[in-house]
Every structure is written in C-alpha cells, then in structure tokens.
Design a protein around this motif. Structure first.
Motif, PDB file in Angstrom:
ATOM      1  N   GLU A  64       0.857  -1.182   0.000  1.00 18.55           N
ATOM      2  CA  GLU A  64       0.000   0.000   0.000  1.00 18.55           C
ATOM      3  C   GLU A  64       0.890   1.227   0.000  1.00 18.55           C
ATOM      4  O   GLU A  64       1.854   1.315   0.762  1.00 18.55           O
ATOM      5  CB  GLU A  64      -0.931   0.027   1.202  1.00 18.55           C
ATOM      6  N   LEU A  65       0.581   2.165  -0.873  1.00 17.29           N
ATOM      7  CA  LEU A  65       1.337   3.406  -1.026  1.00 17.29           C
ATOM      8  C   LEU A  65       0.368   4.568  -0.882  1.00 17.29           C
ATOM      9  O   LEU A  65      -0.686   4.590  -1.523  1.00 17.29           O
ATOM     10  CB  LEU A  65       2.007   3.433  -2.405  1.00 17.29           C
ATOM     11  N   ARG A  66       0.729   5.543  -0.042  1.00 14.75           N
ATOM     12  CA  ARG A  66      -0.131   6.710   0.187  1.00 14.75           C
ATOM     13  C   ARG A  66       0.633   7.990  -0.130  1.00 14.75           C
ATOM     14  O   ARG A  66       1.790   8.148   0.271  1.00 14.75           O
ATOM     15  CB  ARG A  66      -0.631   6.758   1.633  1.00 14.75           C
ATOM     16  N   LYS A  67      -0.023   8.897  -0.832  1.00 16.90           N
ATOM     17  CA  LYS A  67       0.562  10.197  -1.157  1.00 16.90           C
ATOM     18  C   LYS A  67      -0.518  11.269  -1.010  1.00 16.90           C
ATOM     19  O   LYS A  67      -1.666  11.079  -1.441  1.00 16.90           O
ATOM     20  CB  LYS A  67       1.085  10.222  -2.598  1.00 16.90           C
ATOM     21  N   ASP A  68      -0.152  12.406  -0.415  1.00 13.92           N
ATOM     22  CA  ASP A  68      -1.042  13.559  -0.301  1.00 13.92           C
ATOM     23  C   ASP A  68      -0.428  14.742  -1.029  1.00 13.92           C
ATOM     24  O   ASP A  68       0.798  14.934  -0.998  1.00 13.92           O
ATOM     25  CB  ASP A  68      -1.265  13.947   1.163  1.00 13.92           C
ATOM     26  N   VAL A  69      -1.270  15.543  -1.669  1.00 15.87           N
ATOM     27  CA  VAL A  69      -0.779  16.744  -2.337  1.00 15.87           C
ATOM     28  C   VAL A  69      -1.822  17.845  -2.191  1.00 15.87           C
ATOM     29  O   VAL A  69      -3.028  17.597  -2.284  1.00 15.87           O
ATOM     30  CB  VAL A  69      -0.475  16.464  -3.840  1.00 15.87           C
ATOM     31  N   GLU A  70      -1.346  19.063  -1.912  1.00 16.63           N
ATOM     32  CA  GLU A  70      -2.210  20.243  -1.841  1.00 16.63           C
ATOM     33  C   GLU A  70      -2.255  20.891  -3.219  1.00 16.63           C
ATOM     34  O   GLU A  70      -1.215  21.124  -3.840  1.00 16.63           O
ATOM     35  CB  GLU A  70      -1.673  21.239  -0.811  1.00 16.63           C
TER      36      GLU A  70
END
Length: 252
Positions: free
Chosen positions: A6-12
């Motif tokens: 599982e890979l998680r990425k957040d971006v604004e």
C-alpha cells in the motif's frame, strides 16, 4: 510469490474539487499530467484504459463519486498480481483542495524495486498535476513521449540533459533553461521539478516537459513524457522531433 503493498501520497492543489475531478476522472484531464494516453468510461463499472508504448492497461472503476472519490482496480494477472488505485478529494479554504492517492495491490518477486520506483514516480506525477492545475487549469494537453534505453547511468544522462539545457552543474528548481529541438519552436522555461537522480521537469508558458531516468534495473532508460498545451499540435511530428533530440544526446 506476490507481495501485498500500500502506497499513500497527499498533495495540496491550487484548484477546486471540481477542477481536480476533471483532471483525474477524464481522459483529456489525465493526459494533461500523467504518462501515456488515457480513456475513461464514467461511472462505477466503467473501464479505464492507459496506452503506453503500445501496451494497453485496463481497469474497472470501483468507486465513482464526482468531486469526492474515484477508485479502480485491474484484473489479477496469472501470477496473482494486480493494482488498485483510489483518489480522495477534500476541498479546503480559498478554493484549494487536498488530494490523497492510495495505491495498493500485489507486486511480483521484484516488489521492492517496483515499489520504490512507484513512490518516486508518483512524486513527479503529482507534482506535474499541481503544476497543471496552477498554471494550465481549463486547458488540455497533447501528450508527447520518447524513449531511449541504455543511456550510461543517471549521472551521465543528467549531465547531457543539463548541457543541452545550457545549465552548468546539477539541475535544480528555479534554473532557467533555453534549448532547441529541431523542427519545433525554441524552448525557454524554468526547472519546476528536480527529483534527481530520477526526474526533472521544465515548465514553459505552453508546456510541461518531463524527463525521467528509469534506473539500471528497468533498462537504464531516459524517458520523455511531455504535456504540450499550445494549440494546433501534431503529435506524430512532435514525437519524431523529440525522439531525434533524445537520440542525439551524447549518451551510452
């Protein structure tokens, strides 16, 4: 044996949830920041198709909530590997949006290398999405790609690219570049992404140019995946010109 991940990425993002949805849930929107060419059949149960280097990867949409959530999943391969992706959209104050990507599934025997490549690759693509929405929102791009294997390693590849750009030393965000590709208008812009030794991005008034080194374990290749927003583009002519430019770099 397959390996679950599982890979998680957040971006604004400087965009509204509706603008973000258009960018991640339509073919022209995806083509404006992601690799290859995409098609999307809207709605849960619809199909997505990504065409890259003559290969087509299909997935089934498992969640379709416009402005909020999009998810899809590929069919398991004979070895049990598959990929599932989920985008979660959350509106913020002053018209901005947080986008969370969750990618999961089962990878094959070389899973550690593949996982690391995906993690870094998503940094480039989400950075490109942010640049697209900040500078080209409401426009759609013509995707242009080129590929050259066996380039002699990352250091040699980036030295050749920097020299072609007219930049002395390692490329860094904020560097001004100017170079020519035979048959195309002169290119002048700024390095807006610098994730060396893996990727570099250049933004101009009418394009997002992306350069990616794929690593020795993946062919030691230099890959170009550009997004050109200028009108009247001829993709075949542009790809031929960029392939010639790439082939002419003193590499390998």
């Amino acid at each position: 044996m397959g390996h679950h991940f599982e890979l998680r990425k957040d971006v604004e993002l400087a965009a509204t949830p509706e603008q973000v949805w258009e960018a991640i849930a339509t073919g022209p929107g995806i083509d404006s920041w992601f690799m290859g060419r995409s098609e999307v059949e809207p709605g849960e149960g619809g199909r997505t198709r990504l065409t890259l280097a003559g290969h087509v990867e299909e997935a089934t949409i498992t969640a379709w909530e416009p402005g909020k959530r999009l998810a899809d999943r590929t069919e398991p391969a004979p070895g049990g590997t598959f990929m599932a992706s989920e985008y979660l959209i959350e509106g913020r104050e002053r018209g901005s949006t947080t986008l969370r990507l969750v990618q999961s599934g089962v990878l094959g025997d070389n899973w550690e290398t593949e996982y690391a490549a995906m993690a870094v690759g998503w940094d480039m693509y989400l950075g490109t999405l942010a640049a697209y929405l900040a500078h080209f929102s409401g426009r759609t791009a013509t995707p242009v790609s080129a590929f050259r294997p066996s380039v002699g390693g990352a250091d040699r590849a980036w030295a050749a690219v920097a020299d072609a750009f007219g930049v002395a030393g390692p490329l860094a965000e904020g560097d001004r570049v100017r170079f020519t590709v035979a048959g195309l208008p002169p290119i002048e812009g700024v390095v807006d992404l610098a994730g060396l030794p893996t990727y570099v991005g250049v933004r101009t008034p009418d394009a997002l140019y992306r350069f990616l080194h794929s690593g020795a374990e993946r062919g030691d290749a230099l890959v170009l995946g550009h997004h050109v927003f200028a009108v009247g583009q001829d993709p075949t002519r542009a790809e031929r010109a960029w392939q010639d430019w790439l082939n002419a770099l003193p590499l390998g």
